[in-house]
Every structure is written in structure tokens, then in C-alpha cells.
Motif scaffolding. Structure first.
Motif, mmCIF file in Angstrom:
data_model
loop_
_atom_site.group_PDB
_atom_site.id
_atom_site.type_symbol
_atom_site.label_atom_id
_atom_site.label_comp_id
_atom_site.label_asym_id
_atom_site.label_seq_id
_atom_site.Cartn_x
_atom_site.Cartn_y
_atom_site.Cartn_z
ATOM 1 N N PHE A 24 37.496 31.061 45.262
ATOM 2 C CA PHE A 24 37.646 31.678 46.581
ATOM 3 C C PHE A 24 38.872 32.406 46.732
ATOM 4 O O PHE A 24 38.813 33.762 47.267
ATOM 5 C CB PHE A 24 37.576 30.971 47.733
ATOM 6 C CG PHE A 24 37.445 31.567 49.053
ATOM 7 C CD1 PHE A 24 36.209 31.943 49.628
ATOM 8 C CD2 PHE A 24 38.455 31.689 49.983
ATOM 9 C CE1 PHE A 24 36.056 32.723 50.834
ATOM 10 C CE2 PHE A 24 38.446 32.175 50.959
ATOM 11 C CZ PHE A 24 37.173 32.813 51.510
ATOM 12 N N TYR A 25 40.024 32.194 46.161
ATOM 13 C CA TYR A 25 41.474 32.577 46.643
ATOM 14 C C TYR A 25 41.800 33.453 45.428
ATOM 15 O O TYR A 25 42.837 34.244 45.537
ATOM 16 C CB TYR A 25 42.129 31.482 47.089
ATOM 17 C CG TYR A 25 42.195 31.167 48.221
ATOM 18 C CD1 TYR A 25 42.679 31.871 49.383
ATOM 19 C CD2 TYR A 25 41.899 29.870 48.507
ATOM 20 C CE1 TYR A 25 42.425 31.421 50.490
ATOM 21 C CE2 TYR A 25 41.678 29.411 49.847
ATOM 22 C CZ TYR A 25 42.143 30.115 50.726
ATOM 23 O OH TYR A 25 42.076 29.736 52.225
ATOM 24 N N ALA A 78 33.247 25.190 52.476
ATOM 25 C CA ALA A 78 32.928 26.430 52.482
ATOM 26 C C ALA A 78 33.020 27.008 53.636
ATOM 27 O O ALA A 78 33.552 28.115 53.816
ATOM 28 C CB ALA A 78 31.331 26.450 51.814
ATOM 29 N N LEU A 79 32.655 26.292 54.937
ATOM 30 C CA LEU A 79 32.736 26.852 56.027
ATOM 31 C C LEU A 79 34.381 27.218 56.460
ATOM 32 O O LEU A 79 34.646 28.559 57.345
ATOM 33 C CB LEU A 79 32.080 26.138 56.918
ATOM 34 C CG LEU A 79 30.537 26.052 57.087
ATOM 35 C CD1 LEU A 79 29.917 24.953 58.048
ATOM 36 C CD2 LEU A 79 29.966 27.596 57.394
ATOM 37 N N GLN A 84 38.495 31.579 57.463
ATOM 38 C CA GLN A 84 39.711 32.078 57.382
ATOM 39 C C GLN A 84 39.615 33.558 57.026
ATOM 40 O O GLN A 84 40.288 34.217 57.631
ATOM 41 C CB GLN A 84 40.477 31.437 56.274
ATOM 42 C CG GLN A 84 41.806 31.763 55.859
ATOM 43 C CD GLN A 84 42.335 31.271 54.995
ATOM 44 O OE1 GLN A 84 41.969 30.167 54.382
ATOM 45 N NE2 GLN A 84 43.705 31.478 54.762
ATOM 46 N N SER A 85 38.409 33.747 56.237
ATOM 47 C CA SER A 85 38.270 35.181 55.924
ATOM 48 C C SER A 85 37.576 35.883 56.920
ATOM 49 O O SER A 85 37.589 37.395 56.831
ATOM 50 C CB SER A 85 37.654 35.204 54.716
ATOM 51 O OG SER A 85 36.175 34.755 54.861
ATOM 52 N N PHE A 91 31.997 33.283 64.901
ATOM 53 C CA PHE A 91 31.627 32.789 63.542
ATOM 54 C C PHE A 91 32.449 31.515 63.582
ATOM 55 O O PHE A 91 32.009 30.436 63.047
ATOM 56 C CB PHE A 91 32.545 33.747 62.590
ATOM 57 C CG PHE A 91 32.151 33.279 61.225
ATOM 58 C CD1 PHE A 91 31.080 34.090 60.808
ATOM 59 C CD2 PHE A 91 32.793 32.621 60.425
ATOM 60 C CE1 PHE A 91 30.663 33.738 59.287
ATOM 61 C CE2 PHE A 91 32.364 32.291 59.203
ATOM 62 C CZ PHE A 91 31.441 32.950 58.623
ATOM 63 N N ALA A 92 33.505 31.368 64.174
ATOM 64 C CA ALA A 92 34.117 29.747 64.313
ATOM 65 C C ALA A 92 33.456 28.833 64.957
ATOM 66 O O ALA A 92 33.413 27.664 64.798
ATOM 67 C CB ALA A 92 35.674 30.135 64.975
ATOM 68 N N LEU A 93 32.956 29.440 66.207
ATOM 69 C CA LEU A 93 32.062 28.457 66.886
ATOM 70 C C LEU A 93 30.777 28.129 66.206
ATOM 71 O O LEU A 93 30.391 26.735 66.217
ATOM 72 C CB LEU A 93 31.509 29.248 68.164
ATOM 73 C CG LEU A 93 32.576 29.325 69.422
ATOM 74 C CD1 LEU A 93 32.105 29.921 70.442
ATOM 75 C CD2 LEU A 93 33.098 27.791 69.836
#
Length: 202
Positions: A24-25, A78-79, A84-85, A91-93
Motif C-alpha cells: 500500500f505504501y 485495509a480500512l 488515511q488515503s 468515509f471515516a464514519l
């Protein structure tokens, strides 16, 4: 403890979590495809270990404990990466709803098992549908790029919001099924039990 094929596949799924984070990074054009591949591979092992355990009667108590743990660790990781991205409130909720539901239902299942009522909180059809939406959504979001003119990230985001809604629905279904036991247990804590048995209160 003897490791059989389903348990090894489950352990492999856990081992893939740091690999997912690494891909991912990585700052390469192919890293998103690699991350999706790892996530999908983990999903395939989830299906495969269950199938093998049922097909060849390789069920173990350790495997039954480890399998859902591996699933929740992979999805939660994954979430967190995706939030973070894409650090928006909605989206966070959605991510917090999905992760929070997993914590609540895991605790509920453990408590119901202690009460001898685990059958009341077995996997429902709503829960299965939620899982499908969730896995597809995360896969699309990890890829994060349009394919030709198909807006893959947008579709993934919509699917994640639908998965969050199904998450709340499935949690209500589980809690509704467990409510008679929870209501019956109200007021039967340790202090009341001590009184009934004639022991002094602590």
C-alpha cells in the motif's frame, strides 16, 4: 497443537497483513495492483480454509477461533489504510461503523457462548451480503484508479457506504436475536449471585 491445511491457510492470511501494508505504501505504479492482489488472495484463502475444513472434516476449535480473527484483522487493517488515503468524515464514519460492528458482534458471540446460546447469533444472510459488499468495496478502493472509463474508486466508495448500512442492519438482527437472553440476564450480576448464595457483598 497440530496444524492442518485450513489452519495453515488462516495463518497465511494473517501473515499477508504486513505484506498488504507494505504494498500500500510502496511508491510505485504497480503497488496498488499488488495490494489488491494480496487482499483478494486473503479472501480466497478465507473461502478455501472453510471449504477444506467442511469437505475433509478438518474442523478444530483453534481454527474456529482463528478464522474470524484473521478476517477482522485483514479488513480492519485495509480500512485504516484507506481512511488515511481518503480522510473525509463520511468515509471515516463508514470505516468506524464496520470495524465497531465487528468488535460488538465478536463480544456478543463470546458472551452468548458463555450463556450457552451461541446458536442465536449465527451468521445471517444480511451478514453474508454485508461481507460481499465490503470485500468488493475494499478491493475497488485499494486499486484506486479508473479502468478505461469505469470509475472504480467511486463505485468502491458507494459500495462501502452500502456495506456500512448493511453492517448496522446485520448488527440489529444479531442484537434482536440475542435480546431475550440479554434481557433475562439483566440483574443477575456477581453481586446478586452472591446474595442468592448467602455470601457477603464484596
Amino acid at each position: 497443537m497440530t496444524l492442518n491445511a485450513p489452519t495453515i491457510l488462516t495463518l497465511l492470511r494473517i501473515a499477508l497483513i504486513p505484506v498488504l501494508v507494505l504494498f500500500f505504501y510502496l511508491p510505485y505504479g504497480w503497488s496498488n495492483f499488488a495490494a489488491v492482489t494480496v487482499f483478494v488472495l486473503a479472501a480466497v484463502t478465507d473461502w478455501a480454509d472453510g471449504y477444506i475444513a467442511r469437505r475433509f472434516d478438518l474442523y478444530t476449535h483453534f481454527g474456529a477461533f482463528l478464522d474470524p480473527v484473521a478476517d477482522k484483522l485483514m479488513v480492519a487493517t485495509a480500512l485504516v489504510l484507506l481512511v488515511q488515503s481518503q480522510p473525509t468524515v463520511l468515509f471515516a464514519l463508514a470505516a468506524a461503523t464496520i470495524i465497531g460492528r465487528e468488535i460488538v458482534i465478536s463480544a456478543l458471540r463470546e458472551w452468548m457462548a458463555e450463556m450457552g446460546e451461541r446458536g442465536r447469533v449465527k451468521v445471517s444472510n444480511v451478514g453474508k451480503l454485508k461481507t460481499i459488499f465490503q470485500m468488493v468495496a475494499i478491493s475497488f478502493l485499494l486499486y484506486g484508479e479508473d479502468i478505461w472509463r469505469i470509475p472504480v474508486p467511486f463505485i468502491g466508495e458507494i459500495l462501502l457506504y452500502l456495506a456500512a448500512a448493511l453492517t448496522l442492519w446485520s448488527m440489529w438482527v444479531y442484537l434482536h436475536s440475542a435480546w431475550p437472553v440479554m434481557a433475562a440476564a439483566t440483574g443477575s450480576g456477581p453481586v446478586e449471585a452472591d446474595k442468592e448464595e448467602g455470601r457477603p457483598e464484596s
